[in-house]
Design an enzyme around this catalytic site. Structure first.
Site, PDB file in Angstrom:
ATOM      1  N   GLY A 428      54.457  35.447  50.179  1.00  0.00           N
ATOM      2  CA  GLY A 428      54.723  36.887  50.193  1.00  0.00           C
ATOM      3  C   GLY A 428      54.028  37.542  51.369  1.00  0.00           C
ATOM      4  CB  ALA A 429      51.511  38.962  52.410  1.00  0.00           C
ATOM      5  CG  MET A 430      48.819  33.904  56.265  1.00  0.00           C
ATOM      6  SD  MET A 430      47.891  32.976  55.009  1.00  0.00           S
ATOM      7  CE  MET A 430      46.291  32.877  55.809  1.00  0.00           C
ATOM      8  CD  GLU A 431      44.543  35.047  53.438  1.00  0.00           C
ATOM      9  OE1 GLU A 431      45.733  35.129  53.075  1.00  0.00           O
ATOM     10  OE2 GLU A 431      43.758  34.167  53.054  1.00  0.00           O
ATOM     11  CG  ASN A 432      47.575  35.148  59.630  1.00  0.00           C
ATOM     12  OD1 ASN A 432      47.361  33.995  59.320  1.00  0.00           O
ATOM     13  ND2 ASN A 432      48.773  35.717  59.486  1.00  0.00           N
ATOM     14  CG  HIS A 464      46.327  39.518  47.436  1.00  0.00           C
ATOM     15  ND1 HIS A 464      45.968  38.926  46.246  1.00  0.00           N
ATOM     16  CD2 HIS A 464      46.317  38.523  48.358  1.00  0.00           C
ATOM     17  CE1 HIS A 464      45.746  37.639  46.438  1.00  0.00           C
ATOM     18  NE2 HIS A 464      45.954  37.363  47.718  1.00  0.00           N
ATOM     19  CD  GLU A 465      47.929  38.826  51.628  1.00  0.00           C
ATOM     20  OE1 GLU A 465      47.010  38.186  52.165  1.00  0.00           O
ATOM     21  OE2 GLU A 465      48.632  38.363  50.704  1.00  0.00           O
TER      22      GLU A 465
HETATM   23  N1  BES Z   1      46.624  33.377  51.375  1.00  0.00           N
HETATM   24  C1  BES Z   1      47.814  33.669  50.664  1.00  0.00           C
HETATM   25  C2  BES Z   1      49.055  33.119  51.338  1.00  0.00           C
HETATM   26  C3  BES Z   1      49.259  31.653  51.072  1.00  0.00           C
HETATM   27  C4  BES Z   1      49.770  31.240  49.866  1.00  0.00           C
HETATM   28  C5  BES Z   1      48.964  30.711  52.039  1.00  0.00           C
HETATM   29  C6  BES Z   1      49.953  29.885  49.622  1.00  0.00           C
HETATM   30  C7  BES Z   1      49.122  29.368  51.794  1.00  0.00           C
HETATM   31  C8  BES Z   1      49.633  28.951  50.587  1.00  0.00           C
HETATM   32  C9  BES Z   1      48.000  35.168  50.507  1.00  0.00           C
HETATM   33  O1  BES Z   1      46.837  35.896  50.499  1.00  0.00           O
HETATM   34  C10 BES Z   1      48.622  35.402  49.172  1.00  0.00           C
HETATM   35  O2  BES Z   1      48.017  35.116  48.190  1.00  0.00           O
HETATM   36  N2  BES Z   1      49.831  35.926  49.180  1.00  0.00           N
HETATM   37  C11 BES Z   1      50.558  36.187  47.971  1.00  0.00           C
HETATM   38  C12 BES Z   1      50.739  37.651  47.751  1.00  0.00           C
HETATM   39  C13 BES Z   1      49.611  38.258  47.024  1.00  0.00           C
HETATM   40  C14 BES Z   1      49.903  39.706  46.724  1.00  0.00           C
HETATM   41  C15 BES Z   1      49.247  37.544  45.759  1.00  0.00           C
HETATM   42  C16 BES Z   1      51.934  35.600  48.148  1.00  0.00           C
HETATM   43  O3  BES Z   1      52.173  35.028  49.183  1.00  0.00           O
HETATM   44  O4  BES Z   1      52.718  35.718  47.241  1.00  0.00           O
HETATM   45 ZN    ZN Z   2      45.737  35.701  48.781  1.00  0.00          ZN
END
Ligand code: BES
Ligand code: ZN
Length: 970
Positions: A428-432, A464-465
């Site tokens: 859904g998103a990535m916190e780079n 979250h991010e």
């Molecule tokens: N760090 C994750 C993205 C991620 C997920 C990287 C799985 C590698 C493997 C990011 O912070 C995250 O958790 N994104 C969630 C959205 C959030 C609102 C829970 C997502 O991708 O759904």
């Molecule tokens: Zn996350």
């Protein structure tokens, strides 16, 4: 019974429950001497060959045709990667989708669309399934040779590779990277060079680091003085994604050296590494976009690096690009200089000390809006045609950034923060750090067409991010076994910040639903402790599950309530302060909390019982006058005789909370720490009723024995004596206990008899969720008659409430959510004339402005992207005509799916879970088992596979236990 898989699936294998106390194994340094000595067989760590390496890098865009089909229905579904809304909602509600890609609110009008979605999705899957072009059809599917190949660490050139462990040696650490990249969006290739300044901790002749799929052409080493750049031999060991640069002379302790590597590669056609995305611009011209997704282990496929979170370093990034495109990276741009005709080079400022998985860059044609806050410039970027939908994200980001800075008492440390809407992203998103990437649907919001629910989900993802900019980026977990320190914390902060800044969104109720589902996973034997040992890429990917995210977050919620808000906040401040620009283990967090409690309470002792033990306790309460006896035991779906002894030894330190009839407001919540198997609580006076686990702020289930009757009567007489969350909690607990055979299903049905008076969303959601579980099982088991008798009972209970819902889209958010849930349930199950009204409205809408949007969508060709596939499978697998089809689809396309999404990834976890969760027969159990056994060892060892098998076993048991009772009851 667990026919609804929870949002995320399990688990790294080989985990050891007390992993937190474990030492890292001694590393095997095979190159302490300059010339490689042959290995004695027992000096080598034997590893099975990774299937992931076998599938990586296969044909580019093989899925394109299918992607197109997938995209349109996924957009209509408006689902996101984490699929964080309740399964019930997932199953039943529809989201409106604006033409430009943003997701919007479930409204009455979209309820109409809802009814056709399932049909479209089933049809799509059928079409895709039947497409002859599928290379993995029955005829085309070739079984892999699953013999476990034991190997010596031989490099690709046949020489002995000087390192045999998956983890890198700790004798060389990186300090700084100079990275130059030149991506070509026409050839879809890139070339690069990286200079890594390393410091030597122990004398050595080799530098081992990560590299995956890179064609390395040259390696040199320069000593501290920097004058003598010497060519160095390098060896490649793809099985562990490692290379070893062999120094021409001993590398001396305390000295710095620079390793220089030149390489080239292809832009990836998966969702990992430096990958390409195709999209249509305003003129419907196909364009390419290149972006990165490095977490957890893909930075190594964009540049050779020490790709473990604890190897923090600074980064200087330069990107050569077409002068018409733009680039972005973690840091602000420092300079742009011409290179050759039409090509310029962007140079970014040197970063702060950070982990490789947080490095990011994007090459694209994007537009943005920006605002300054607290000396940082916040910008939201999107492709030009979506620029009109970024304002909400900007406002929200600024508010949240200010909130976090005040709460943590540490400023966001970078001069800029970019939030970028990426047309195709697996997560859904990535916190780079400084450059957060989002799916378009997770960031874009159109005030004309998007809904209040969209607003909620966009807000949640940003919250979250942004929380990760502190938890994860500033302070990083030392290793992936403690991923929960990143994801659990970010999830906790996400809900906490939402409640503080946007209380009207009632996000706490969404969190409650997630906890219920995480507990379903955690009650399986195949669950794992929140902190679990992991090594391989698959195991690391599997850590991204409901336990790291939701259980992690709910344990923090429990701790916050026990310590009080202020003590908890002070503990967090100490933790961030103590570990900033560094790493932490779980113990580091408890030590920081203990600095605040200062001996009055040992947070570490308490919290370890929750972090290193899998599962959770079932607390049984017996009341006799003023005396309350409480006892704890491990809550388990399936009791396995071989685990009796170990299950009995589980003990948690449970901060129990309770309210009673004499004082049932939040301010008079009582607390009791149950740190023994059983205890006695003496109340000051006799009470009419007692309710434990107030607002479900604790991670445990309560069995009231005889007192269920008292609570059932209380709900009948005066349900508002308890909060909506408490009511939802009681419904959840009693249905779970009925599933275990510890309480009768009759009592559970009796408890929800009060529901005709219920007007709150949380208890109604939970009741419909539990009833849907039963309905789905009956239906798939071929018990149609019983299923329809159950549906009649639901109608008797909630029919009036459904009839009272208007087909409009007004009212407060909670009202709209309730309406959406009830009508979606009615339409899904074809009751209360719902489908007729829905169809009429759909036709009306198609004849009005609805067609504009559909045509526009099809004109743009922006149909379903592969990122949405798991949600399509989820939807199809819930329906009677679709559930076998979905499973067949997964079987037929397994290789393709694991190639695109990687074994163990969140998406694969979800796909396994959804496509098998409705099975409740021995035949299906055998079928699922033998399918995964016929695949690679890595596949059959996945925790999500074990969980799927256990869930089917549980479903079978549930049926055996409750079918007769249901026959009688309904
Ligand atoms: N760090 C994750 C993205 C991620 C997920 C990287 C799985 C590698 C493997 C990011 O912070 C995250 O958790 N994104 C969630 C959205 C959030 C609102 C829970 C997502 O991708 O759904
Ligand atoms: Zn996350």
């Amino acid at each position: 019974m667990q026919p609804f898989p929870s949002d995320q699936i399990q688990l790294p294998r080989n985990m050891i429950e007390n992993s937190m106390f474990e030492e890292e194994p001694d590393v095997v340094d095979l190159a302490k001497e300059p010339c490689l000595h042959p290995l004695e067989p027992d000096e080598v760590e034997y590893e099975p060959r990774s299937s992931r390496l076998l599938v990586r890098g296969l044909g580019e865009h093989e899925m394109d045709d299918d992607e197109e089909d997938y995209e349109s229905s996924a957009k209509l579904l408006g689902m996101s990667f984490m699929n964080r809304s309740s399964s019930l909602r997932n199953n039943m509600s529809v989201y409106r989708q604006s033409s430009n890609g943003s997701c919007s609110l479930p409204s009455t009008r979209t309820m109409v669309v809802c009814t056709v979605i399932l049909v479209i999705a089933v049809a799509l899957i059928m079409v895709i399934y039947l497409l002859p072009k599928c290379t993995f059809t029955k005829e085309g599917c070739h079984k892999r040779n699953h013999t476990i190949e034991l190997i010596y660490p031989l490099a690709t050139n046949g020489k002995l590779f000087p390192w045999a462990k998956i983890r890198l040696p700790s004798d060389v650490v990186p300090l700084h990277y100079d990275l130059v990249l030149q991506p070509n969006l026409t050839t879809l290739k890139f070339s690069g060079s990286v200079k890594i300044v390393v410091n030597i901790i122990h004398v050595t002749w080799k530098i081992v680091l990560h590299s995956s799929g890179l064609n390395i052409t040259k390696a040199t080493i320069t000593s501290a003085g920097g004058h003598q750049e010497k060519l160095a031999e390098f060896l490649e060991y793809p099985l562990h994604d490692q290379i070893a640069v062999m120094a021409p002379e001993a590398l001396l302790v305390g000295q710095n050296y620079t390793v220089n590597l030149a390489y080239s590669s292809k832009l990836s056609d998966t969702y990992y590494g430096f990958y390409k995305i195709s999209y249509k611009d305003e003129n419907l011209k196909q364009r390419w976009f290149a972006a990165t997704q490095f977490e957890p282990v893909a930075a190594r496929s964009a540049f050779p690096c020490f790709d473990e979170p604890a190897f923090k370093a600074t980064f200087l990034i330069k990107i050569k690009r077409d002068e018409k495109l733009s680039t972005m990276s973690n840091m602000p741009k420092k300079a742009t200089t011409p290179v050759t005709n039409g090509i310029v080079q962007d140079e970014f400022f040197v970063s702060l000390k950070m982990s490789t998985y947080l490095v990011a860059f994007v090459v694209a044609d994007l537009k943005n809006i920006s605002r300054e806050t607290n000396e940082s410039l916040v910008s939201v970027y999107a492709i030009p045609q979506h620029l009109n939908q970024v304002e909400y994200a900007l406002n929200t980001s600024v508010k949240l950034l200010e909130f976090y800075q005040n709460y943590f008492l540490i400023n966001y440390p970078l001069e800029k923060l970019d939030l970028v809407a990426i047309p195709d992203l697996q997560s859904g998103a990535m916190e780079n750090w400084g450059l957060i990437t989002f799916r378009e649907s997770a960031l874009l919001f159109d005030s004309h067409t998007s809904s209040a629910r969209d607003k909620k989900s966009v807000t949640a993802v940003i919250a979250h991010e942004l929380a990760h900019q502190w938890f994860g980026n500033l302070v990083t977990m030392e290793w992936w076994n403690d991923l929960w320190l990143n994801e659990g914390f970010a999830t906790f902060m996400e809900y906490f910040a939402m409640e503080e800044i946007f209380p009207e969104l009632h996000s706490d109720e969404d969190f409650l639903n997630l906890i219920f589902k995480a507990m379903m996973k955690d009650s399986l034997n195949s669950s794992h402790p929140v902190s679990s040992a992991v090594q391989s890429s698959e195991q690391i990917e599997e850590m991204f599950d409901a336990l790291s995210y939701i259980k992690g977050a709910s344990l923090l919620l429990m701790l916050k309530h026990y310590l009080t808000k202020d003590v908890f906040q002070a503990g967090i401040e100490v933790y961030l302060h103590n570990h900033k620009y560094g790493c932490a283990q779980s113990d580091g967090l408890w030590d920081s909390m203990n600095e605040i409690t200062n001996g009055t309470l040992d947070v570490k002792k308490l919290m370890k019982t929750w972090i290193v033990q899998k599962g959770f306790p079932l607390v049984t309460v017996v009341r006799k006058g003023k005396i309350i006896s409480v006892k704890q035991e491990k809550y388990l779906y399936l009791v396995e005789p071989e685990n009796w002894t170990s299950d009995a030894s589980y003990l948690w330190h449970i901060p129990l909370t309770y309210i009673t009839s004499s004082c049932n407001f939040t301010h008079c919540t009582n607390a009791y720490l149950l740190d023994q198997k059983s205890a006695i609580i003496e109340l000051p006076e006799e009470v009419e009723w007692i309710k434990f686990n107030v607002d479900m702020n604790g991670y445990y289930i309560v069995h009231y024995g005889e007192d269920w009757k008292t609570l059932i009567d209380l709900l009948k007489k005066n349900h508002t004596a308890l909060s909506p969350k408490d009511r939802a909690n009681l419904i959840n607990n009693i249905f779970n206990l009925a599933g275990l055979g510890k309480e009768s299903l009759e009592k559970a049905f009796e408890l929800i008899d009060y529901l005709n008076k219920e007007s709150s969303t949380a208890p109604l959601t939970q009741a419909l969720f539990q009833l849907s579980l039963i309905y789905n099982l009956l239906e798939k088991k071929g018990e149609q008659q019983l299923a329809s008798r159950l549906m009649h009972r639901i109608e008797r209970l909630l029919g009036d409430k459904i009839d009272q819902q208007s087909w409009t889209d007004d009212g407060a958010l909670s009202q709209r959510e309730l309406r959406s849930m009830l009508l979606a349930f009615a339409c899904t199950h074809d009751i209360r004339n719902c489908r007729t009204t829905a169809t009429e409205m759909f036709e009306k809408w198609v004849n009005s402005n609805g067609t504009i949007r559909l045509m526009q969508n099809s004109l743009e060709g922006e149909v379903i992207r592969t990122q949405e596939l798991s949600h399509i499978i989820a939807t199809v697998s819930q329906s009677l005509p679709g559930y076998l089809l979905a499973w067949d689809f997964v079987k037929e396309n397994w290789e393709k799916l694991t190639q695109k999404f990687h074994l163990g990834s969140y998406t694969i976890q979800n796909i396994i879970s959804w496509s098998t969760s409705q099975f409740a027969t021995k035949a299906h159990l055998m079928e699922v088992k033998s399918f995964f056994e016929s695949k690679s060892e890595q596949s059959s060892q996945l925790h999500s596979v074990k969980e799927a098998i256990e869930t089917i076993q549980f479903n079978i048991q549930w049926m055996e236990r409750n079918l007769a009772m249901l026959q009688e009851l309904l």
